[in-house]
Design a protein around this motif. Sequence first.
Motif, short mmCIF file in Angstrom:
data_model
loop_
_atom_site.label_atom_id
_atom_site.label_comp_id
_atom_site.label_asym_id
_atom_site.label_seq_id
_atom_site.Cartn_x
_atom_site.Cartn_y
_atom_site.Cartn_z
N GLU A 86 0.82 -1.20 0.00
CA GLU A 86 0.00 0.00 0.00
C GLU A 86 0.86 1.26 0.00
OE1 GLU A 86 -2.27 0.43 3.62
OE2 GLU A 86 -0.77 -0.68 4.77
N VAL A 87 0.18 2.38 -0.22
CA VAL A 87 0.81 3.69 -0.14
C VAL A 87 0.01 4.53 0.84
CG1 VAL A 87 1.54 5.74 -1.42
CG2 VAL A 87 1.48 3.52 -2.58
N PHE A 88 0.69 5.18 1.78
CA PHE A 88 -0.02 6.02 2.75
C PHE A 88 0.90 7.14 3.22
CE2 PHE A 88 1.82 2.39 4.99
CZ PHE A 88 2.61 3.01 5.96
N LEU A 89 0.29 8.22 3.69
CA LEU A 89 1.06 9.32 4.27
C LEU A 89 1.46 8.90 5.67
CD1 LEU A 89 2.00 12.25 3.64
CD2 LEU A 89 0.04 13.01 4.99
N GLY A 90 2.76 8.81 5.91
CA GLY A 90 3.16 8.25 7.19
C GLY A 90 4.57 8.57 7.59
N THR A 91 5.07 7.73 8.52
CA THR A 91 6.35 7.95 9.18
C THR A 91 7.12 6.64 9.25
OG1 THR A 91 5.40 9.73 10.53
CG2 THR A 91 7.45 8.71 11.32
N VAL A 92 8.41 6.72 9.01
CA VAL A 92 9.29 5.56 9.15
C VAL A 92 10.40 5.92 10.13
CG1 VAL A 92 10.93 4.03 7.99
CG2 VAL A 92 8.79 4.68 6.85
N ALA A 93 10.53 5.12 11.18
CA ALA A 93 11.59 5.31 12.16
C ALA A 93 12.70 4.31 11.90
CB ALA A 93 11.05 5.16 13.57
N VAL A 94 13.93 4.80 11.94
CA VAL A 94 15.11 3.98 11.69
C VAL A 94 15.97 3.97 12.94
CG1 VAL A 94 17.22 3.75 10.31
CG2 VAL A 94 15.08 4.50 9.23
N ARG A 95 16.38 2.77 13.36
CA ARG A 95 17.23 2.66 14.54
C ARG A 95 18.38 1.71 14.25
NH1 ARG A 95 14.17 1.30 19.98
NH2 ARG A 95 13.40 3.42 19.56
N VAL A 128 1.60 11.82 10.61
CA VAL A 128 2.79 12.67 10.62
C VAL A 128 3.28 12.85 12.05
CG1 VAL A 128 3.70 14.96 10.04
CG2 VAL A 128 2.02 13.86 8.54
N SER A 129 4.57 12.59 12.25
CA SER A 129 5.16 12.75 13.58
C SER A 129 5.29 14.23 13.94
CB SER A 129 6.54 12.08 13.62
OG SER A 129 7.18 12.36 14.85
N GLN A 130 5.04 14.52 15.22
CA GLN A 130 5.20 15.88 15.72
C GLN A 130 6.49 16.06 16.51
OE1 GLN A 130 3.02 18.23 14.74
NE2 GLN A 130 2.05 16.57 13.59
N LEU A 131 7.31 15.00 16.57
CA LEU A 131 8.55 15.09 17.32
C LEU A 131 9.49 16.10 16.65
CD1 LEU A 131 9.18 11.31 18.08
CD2 LEU A 131 8.44 13.09 19.69
N PRO A 132 10.18 16.91 17.44
CA PRO A 132 11.02 17.97 16.86
C PRO A 132 12.18 17.44 16.04
CG PRO A 132 11.36 17.79 19.23
CD PRO A 132 10.16 16.96 18.91
N GLN A 133 12.67 16.23 16.35
CA GLN A 133 13.81 15.68 15.60
C GLN A 133 13.40 15.00 14.30
OE1 GLN A 133 12.54 14.52 18.42
NE2 GLN A 133 13.03 12.36 18.84
N ALA A 134 12.11 14.89 14.04
CA ALA A 134 11.65 14.22 12.82
C ALA A 134 12.01 15.04 11.59
CB ALA A 134 10.14 14.00 12.88
N GLN A 135 12.42 14.35 10.51
CA GLN A 135 12.75 14.99 9.24
C GLN A 135 11.50 15.04 8.37
OE1 GLN A 135 16.45 13.49 7.37
NE2 GLN A 135 16.70 12.24 9.22
#
Length: 381
Positions: free
Chosen positions: A17-26, A37-44
């Motif tokens: 699928e395709v969606f408006l979203g967020t991917v976190a990498v660790r 959409v993430s509201q965290l200040p460090q999000a790109q």
Amino acid sequence: MPAEQILTNARVVTADEVFLGTVAVRNGLIHDVSEGVSQLPQAQDLEGDYLLPGLIELHTDNLEKYMNPRPGVDWPPASAVLAHDAQIVAAGITTVFDALAIGDVNPKGERMRQLPIMQSAIAEAEQRGHTRAEHRLHLRCELSHEQTLEVFNELVESPLVQMVSVMDHSPGQRQFAKMEKYREYYQGKYHLSDAEMEVFIETQIANSRRYSDDYRRAIAVECRQRSLAIASHDDATVEHAQESADYGMSIAEFPTTVEAATVSHQLGLKVLMGAPNIVRGGSHSGNVAAADLADRGVLDILSSDYYPSSLLQAARLLADNNEGYDLPRAMRTISLAPARAVGLNDRGEIRNGLRADLVRAKSHDKQFVVHHVWRSGRRVF
């Protein structure tokens, strides 16, 4: 590279699928994939651009253009590898199988001389960490050359070798069933006179009869013993496809007819076609069009072959023009499907736990324009 990165406000393209979203990498891996959409200040903020899985290229001889940029010019191999690598990663390709051709049909060619030079240059660049994409080796074995089996047995010892294909480019069959196409292609490519062309044809036919069947069998056995992915090449008939399946091949590269592609697909071989075939609207050899195979549901993998940027462009064309291919399915032909076909289970899609091989692309004039590329979470473009 930061331990954690958050890429947000992206059109995330997963395998389904395709969606408006967020991917976190660790630590180089995809840690979380979520909508919103993430509201965290460090999000790109990716500003609504597409976030795609890193592309996986199984068959490209693009390096040869940098090794010999002009006739008679040998470029320093370390420099050639880096220039090739730069073009590869700029196309969104994060894993590339550089095809090394064993057995040169060109009577004036330099491929056999350059084989060990190219292999060493790729291995050294990888070992030193100079490449931005990850490079593996694909041995392309021309069965109608007397030295092919001997050279294959030497090169297959390299730990970078993970894929092998077997091919027979002799005239009158497979890719060149039409003799006029064979003459047009090779006489023009190698600048042969009419007399030289006749000798060339006779030599290729004789060598094929002498070596092809024995070499195909021996190479297939060795690949099975080493658990290497093996591909057929230019299968044209039902019998060709059945023979490839009997030898344990898992990929059917560039089948030349609908019949061969369909049977290959039915027998479990992943059908690989050229992305330039999609972009140009047909085969340069007059064989089956890749888009026709897509319409029939028997196209599994695309390869850029000789033009790296064609990979992403072809996937977009598939999604836009071929019924049954939405964007996730089209992207699977250049990411997940090639990864699984060669046993790479740690990459190929945007999913928790997989390598963070990612591509940020803008959509412009019905094309994707690559802006950023990450390999294992590290930005490389």
